[in-house]
Design an enzyme around this catalytic site. Structure first.
Site, PDB file in Angstrom:
ATOM      1  N   HIS A 210      33.430  37.630  37.294  1.00  0.00           N
ATOM      2  CA  HIS A 210      33.078  37.195  38.655  1.00  0.00           C
ATOM      3  C   HIS A 210      31.577  37.422  38.801  1.00  0.00           C
ATOM      4  O   HIS A 210      31.126  38.546  39.047  1.00  0.00           O
ATOM      5  CB  HIS A 210      33.855  37.998  39.699  1.00  0.00           C
TER       6      HIS A 210
ATOM      7  N   ASP B  76      34.080  32.887  37.792  1.00  0.00           N
ATOM      8  CA  ASP B  76      33.473  32.104  38.873  1.00  0.00           C
ATOM      9  C   ASP B  76      32.067  32.634  39.088  1.00  0.00           C
ATOM     10  O   ASP B  76      31.756  33.776  38.745  1.00  0.00           O
ATOM     11  CB  ASP B  76      34.308  32.078  40.169  1.00  0.00           C
TER      12      ASP B  76
ATOM     13  N   ASN C 198      42.318  44.267  31.685  1.00  0.00           N
ATOM     14  CA  ASN C 198      41.512  43.260  32.383  1.00  0.00           C
ATOM     15  C   ASN C 198      40.593  43.943  33.398  1.00  0.00           C
ATOM     16  O   ASN C 198      41.039  44.797  34.184  1.00  0.00           O
ATOM     17  CB  ASN C 198      42.484  42.307  33.110  1.00  0.00           C
TER      18      ASN C 198
ATOM     19  N   GLU D  90      41.569  46.732  36.151  1.00  0.00           N
ATOM     20  CA  GLU D  90      40.498  47.478  36.843  1.00  0.00           C
ATOM     21  C   GLU D  90      40.744  48.990  36.928  1.00  0.00           C
ATOM     22  O   GLU D  90      40.739  49.571  38.012  1.00  0.00           O
ATOM     23  CB  GLU D  90      40.276  46.891  38.238  1.00  0.00           C
TER      24      GLU D  90
ATOM     25  N   GLU E 192      38.714  35.257  34.633  1.00  0.00           N
ATOM     26  CA  GLU E 192      38.608  34.949  36.071  1.00  0.00           C
ATOM     27  C   GLU E 192      37.218  34.405  36.416  1.00  0.00           C
ATOM     28  O   GLU E 192      36.654  34.713  37.466  1.00  0.00           O
ATOM     29  CB  GLU E 192      38.891  36.207  36.905  1.00  0.00           C
TER      30      GLU E 192
END
Ligand SMILES: O[C@@H]1[C@@H](O)[C@H](O[C@@H]2CO[C@@H](O[C@@H]3CO[C@@H](O)[C@H](O)[C@H]3O)[C@H](O)[C@H]2O)OC[C@H]1O
Length: 410
Positions: free
Chosen positions: A230, A262, A194, A153, A260
């Site tokens: 996400h 979701d 990432n 990030e 990641e």
């Protein structure tokens, strides 16, 4: 009227449905040439034996990621004092299960210990601390990780650099410095950048492309871009946009992975939201399927019981493919079908029951064995391959059904 979950109803009735799958998520992903389908996990969850049993099921999960225990605050809580107990527990679990380990993460602006955030740094002292941290942690896990998320990030939404301690003190050179230190400590491990909101075209994805080129321009190894993914139900990017964005990264000579995934919703969940969530999961996983250089997909924990979402996004949750009772949601079938798998279910006895606070009605007990290749069905809905009846059913929920995979109405 109180509605209990299907598993509660079946268990309360003393009836155990036996569901067997032609392929789990990982089996299906590997059959397509992917390296893995995996899940994040965390140390606190590992005391839940039913949780660990499913996490260790390599039909579904060929890879795990520690959600917290390799972060800076966990591994170097005081300067030059390294603690690996929790990270090692998860690394050992992966090894025991024969699962790949994605290691996460080395440099981030969050979850830093106080000695880092409140230190008095110069360019030179912060670079030294950064290199020391990376060298120690990567050396400790040398040979155990498939990949490291080296920098997490680094970007703002407009694609400019986030004004973190790292960028403010060192400038953009902290990125190639970090990747070079990781490469020196473990030359074999894949090194990833990432981030979130880089899964679709736009300024931030352009920023991520710039980071790949920046590290390469220093002659330093970067192997992959991690797409956190996400997402929010009903607002995910299209499959084609995700696939074309992945292709833009792989055109630079790096691989990609969904790291990641979701897909959260505003609670309470409804049948419609769960159906949309299934479609959305299928889009993201399908984009990876469509992209040769997409090596795998990791969900950010598999069950709503341990999802980070409710604790982070107020009023939101139900983001995972399994519910908090470890029952598969429609999202599971959506993912599986995107991976080219189908759910083969064998229901020895299925009881269709509606429970209210004052009465219990029971209908339809039967034996059925069938294979569903249709769209995931869920409570209050009927359908799937071969289904010719209505697609919804209302109380008292007396649909009969032609296959046993979520096609019964409860
Ligand atoms: O109190 C903290 C608690 O807040 C912390 O929660 C973790 C925060 O990080 C989560 O993972 C990140 C989610 O999205 C991306 O931005 C990152 O790459 C991930 O690392 C993690 O799931 C949460 O558990 O945990 C430690 C507690 O002390």
């Amino acid at each position: 009227m109180v509605h209990l979950s299907a598993s509660s109803l079946l268990l309360a009735a003393g009836i155990l449905p036996t569901l067997a799958y032609g392929a789990g998520l990982n089996t299906a992903a590997v059959a397509l040439g992917k390296l893995y389908f995996g899940s994040a996990t965390d140390n606190g969850e590992l005391s839940d034996s039913a949780y660990v049993t499913q996490l260790s099921n390599t039909q579904d999960f060929g890879q795990i990621t520690p959600g917290n225990s390799q972060k800076w605050d966990a591994t170097e809580p005081s300067q030059n004092v390294f603690t690996y107990t929790n990270g090692d527990t998860i690394a050992k679990l992966a090894k025991t299960n024969g699962q790949k380990l994605r290691c996460h993460n080395l440099v981030w602006h969050n979850q830093l210990p106080n000695w880092v955030t409140s230190g008095s740094w110069t360019n030179a002292t912060l670079i030294a601390a950064l290199k020391n941290h990376i060298t120690n942690v990567v050396t400790h896990y040398k040979g155990q990780c498939y990949a490291w998320d080296v920098v997490n990030e680094a970007l703002n939404e407009d694609g400019t650099y986030r004004t973190s301690l790292w960028y403010n003190t060192i400038g953009e050179a902290y990125l190639p410095i970090a990747f070079a230190a990781a490469a020196a400590a473990d030359p074999s491990v894949k090194l990833y950048y990432n981030d979130y909101n880089i899964e679709y075209s736009g300024a931030k994805a352009t920023g991520a492309l710039r980071i790949v080129k920046l590290v390469q321009s220093y002659g330093v190894k970067i192997d992959g871009v991690g797409l956190q993914a996400h997402f929010i139900v009903g607002s995910t990017p299209s499959r084609s946009n995700q696939a074309s964005t992945m292709a833009a990264y792989t055109a630079l000579g790096v691989e990609v992975a969904i790291t990641e995934l979701d897909i959260r919703m505003t609670l309470p969940s409804t049948a419609a939201l769960l159906a949309q969530q299934s479609t959305d999961y299928a889009s993201s996983v399908g984009a990876c399927v469509d992209t040769k250089g997409c090596v795998g997909v990791t969900i950010w924990d598999w069950t709503d019981k341990y999802s980070w979402v409710p604790g982070t996004f107020s009023g939101q949750g139900a983001a995972c493919p399994w519910d908090s009772n470890f029952v598969k949601k429609p999202a599971y079938t959506g993912i599986l079908s995107a991976l080219g798998g189908s759910a083969t279910s064998t229901a020895t006895t299925t009881l269709v029951t509606s429970v209210s606070s004052t009465s219990t009605t029971t209908s339809t007990a039967t034996t059925s064995t069938s294979t569903s290749t249709g769209v995931a069905q869920h409570w209050g809905q009927c359908g799937g391959s071969g289904w010719t009846g209505p697609t919804t059913c209302a109380s008292p929920y007396t649909c009969t059904y032609s296959n046993a995979w979520y096609s019964q109405c409860l």
